[in-house]
Design a protein around this motif. Structure first.
Motif, mmCIF file in Angstrom:
data_model
loop_
_atom_site.group_PDB
_atom_site.id
_atom_site.type_symbol
_atom_site.label_atom_id
_atom_site.label_comp_id
_atom_site.label_asym_id
_atom_site.label_seq_id
_atom_site.Cartn_x
_atom_site.Cartn_y
_atom_site.Cartn_z
ATOM 1 N N CYS A 1 3.359 3.120 4.744
ATOM 2 C CA CYS A 1 5.255 3.158 5.188
ATOM 3 C C CYS A 1 6.352 3.306 4.279
ATOM 4 O O CYS A 1 7.751 3.422 5.769
ATOM 5 C CB CYS A 1 5.327 1.615 6.180
ATOM 6 S SG CYS A 1 5.784 0.494 4.466
ATOM 7 N N CYS B 1 1.075 -1.385 -0.007
ATOM 8 C CA CYS B 1 -0.148 -0.513 -0.360
ATOM 9 C C CYS B 1 0.888 1.165 -0.268
ATOM 10 O O CYS B 1 -0.146 2.132 -0.400
ATOM 11 C CB CYS B 1 -0.983 0.222 0.906
ATOM 12 S SG CYS B 1 -0.068 -0.217 2.527
ATOM 13 N N CYS C 1 7.982 -1.544 5.827
ATOM 14 C CA CYS C 1 7.160 -2.783 6.491
ATOM 15 C C CYS C 1 8.030 -4.682 5.709
ATOM 16 O O CYS C 1 7.702 -5.285 6.258
ATOM 17 C CB CYS C 1 6.017 -3.095 6.518
ATOM 18 S SG CYS C 1 5.372 -3.077 4.318
HETATM 19 S S1 FES Z 1 3.526 -0.463 2.296
HETATM 20 FE FE1 FES Z 1 2.052 -1.677 3.059
HETATM 21 S S2 FES Z 1 2.439 -1.067 5.411
HETATM 22 FE FE2 FES Z 1 4.009 -1.032 4.288
#
Ligand code: FES
Ligand SMILES: Cc1cc2nc3c(=O)[nH]c(=O)nc-3n(C[C@H](O)[C@H](O)[C@H](O)COP(=O)(O)OP(=O)(O)OC[C@H]3O[C@@H](n4cnc5c(N)ncnc54)[C@H](O)[C@@H]3O)c2cc1C
Length: 405
Positions: free
Chosen positions: A366, A363, A393
């Motif tokens: 982070c 996503c 992550c």
């Molecule tokens: S890319 Fe989704 S939390 Fe790290």
């Protein structure tokens, strides 16, 4: 005396030659190993470039993705089987929605009562591209925050914030090379999108689908899959039940009474000359991927999608390097125990890194800038990542590291 000297000379010569031989052998081995790693890196790089090219071409043909969050309305929910629900989504602004590549996912941002900030999760698109809606199919996990919220609170009429389809795990629909799709449980969702895309586009492409679940209670979209296997001769469906129920019939409901195994896959396929797409639980993916490698399938022909932190491979235990969170004024020695920099940041209560995302490299929530040092990824990033930043992550420090966090 002369004989003894001759003998000693010959023996010394032999020892020296043997040592030189061993040294040469070690150098050759090192060279072959380095060359192999370099050729894998080159192949991986070329593969990424090719994938980016396919994404750009698809965007040109099917509409550019929107940026940021866009509101979608849930138009329908369907109970697929025990604990699995599909959600149909239409753009709230009623404007056209862009297409996507089968296998890609949507990113959702949810305002969940009791949570201090919005929570982000990714869900694969489980159908082929349609003109007016998207579909995702979600399994409720025990104590799962977002999957539970979807099942209990998201209904027809609910409005959700969604990021445009993305992800590097997709089927190139311009090709007609035969493919093998291997899915475990809800990991079938991106593969369903691939399968539906092939048959609906009338492509003659050969598709094998191996689908593993415990039994008919978990057999997602059974009627749909059976119908496709019946109607399209190019599709071969093989269902594996690891714990069939008394009422489940071999040959009617399932084809193999065991977990998905490479033995069964090899026996069915005969040859390894396919592109493989795998999505499922961590143990299933490991078994299948290791088996495919042993079978001689090149790395570039094995594509995989991990659904969450539990599926993420354990990183190589780098130890002794330091991690500095510059804005938080914290310096920590990396012990090698955490699975990722995000885990370390969470343990150290570093508030400048957003930990509310997918924890799976998909996503981008982070994403953090690197001021100095290097990181190593323990799985392929799904989200775009520009030079000088990292997805905390799914990476660990490779050298001393200073993060802008
Ligand atoms: S890319 Fe989704 S939390 Fe790290
Ligand atoms: C690219 C991508 C595509 C995906 N596609 C799909 C899809 O199509 N369908 C689908 O159903 N899912 C999909 N997922 C998974 C999905 O994004 C979520 O990870 C999943 O729904 C779980 O989120 P959650 O908030 O419900 O669970 P979380 O609250 O994040 O918890 C996950 C699990 O961990 C356990 N857990 C949580 N905290 C702890 C703790 N402190 N200690 C021990 N255990 C804990 C929970 O019990 C739960 O079982 C996808 C993920 C990715 C990255």
């Amino acid at each position: 005396m002369v004989d003894i000297l001759h003998f000693l000379g010959a023996a010394m010569l032999f020892v020296v030659c043997a040592q030189l031989g061993l040294l040469a052998l070690a150098s050759v081995r090192r060279y072959v190993h380095t060359a192999r790693i370099q050729s894998l890196e080159v192949a991986d790089f070329e593969e990424r470039i090719a994938r980016t090219h396919v994404i750009r071409k698809s965007e040109e043909a099917h509409g550019a993705p929107w940026s940021g969050w866009r509101k979608f309305e849930v138009t329908q929910t369907v109970d697929e089987c025990g604990g699995v629900k599909s959600f149909y989504l239409r753009a709230h602004d009623q404007k056209p929605i862009p297409g996507f590549l089968p296998g890609q996912f949507l990113t959702f941002q949810l305002d969940i009562p009791g949570q201090q900030k919005k929570i982000v999760r990714c869900y694969s698109l489980s159908d082929c591209p349609r003109d007016d809606h998207y579909r995702v199919t979600i399994k409720r996990l025990p104590e799962g925050l977002v999957s539970g919220f979807f099942h209990d609170h998201v209904k027809e009429g609910s409005i959700l914030d969604i990021k445009a389809p993305s992800g590097g795990f997709f089927l190139d629909t311009n090709k007609e090379t035969p493919v093998v799709l291997i899915g475990g449980g809800v990991g079938i969702t991106p593969l369903l999108s691939m399968l539906n895309s092939v048959v609906e586009s009338k492509s003659p492409r050969k598709v094998w689908l191996f689908f593993g679940v415990r039994n008919s209670d978990e057999h997602i979209m059974k009627a749909h899959l059976d119908q496709i296997a019946r109607e399209y001769s190019q599709v071969e469906l093989r269902v594996c039940y690891s714990q069939p129920l008394a009422a489940d019939v071999l040959g009617r409901d399932y084809h193999h009474g065991e977990r998905i195994s490479l033995k069964a896959i090899k026996a069915e396929l005969g040859t390894s000359n396919y592109d493989f797409f795998i999505c499922g639980s961590a143990p299933m993916m490991k078994t299948v991927i290791d088996g495919l490698r042993d079978w001689g399938v090149p790395e570039t022909k094995i594509r995989r999608e991990a659904f969450g932190p539990a599926s993420v491979k354990k990183p190589a235990p780098t130890k002794g390097v330091s991690v500095v969170f510059a804005r938080s004024d914290k310096k920590i020695l990396w012990s090698g125990e955490e699975q990722s920099l995000l885990d370390l940041a969470e343990a150290q209560k570093i508030a400048t890194i957003d930990a509310s995302g997918c924890h799976a490299g998909s996503c981008g929530t982070c994403k953090t800038a690197i001021k100095s040092g290097k990181v190593t990824y323990n799985q392929d990033p799904g989200a775009d990542i520009e030079e000088g930043s990292c997805l905390t992550c799914i990476c660990v420090p490779e050298t001393d590291l200073v993060l802008d966090a």
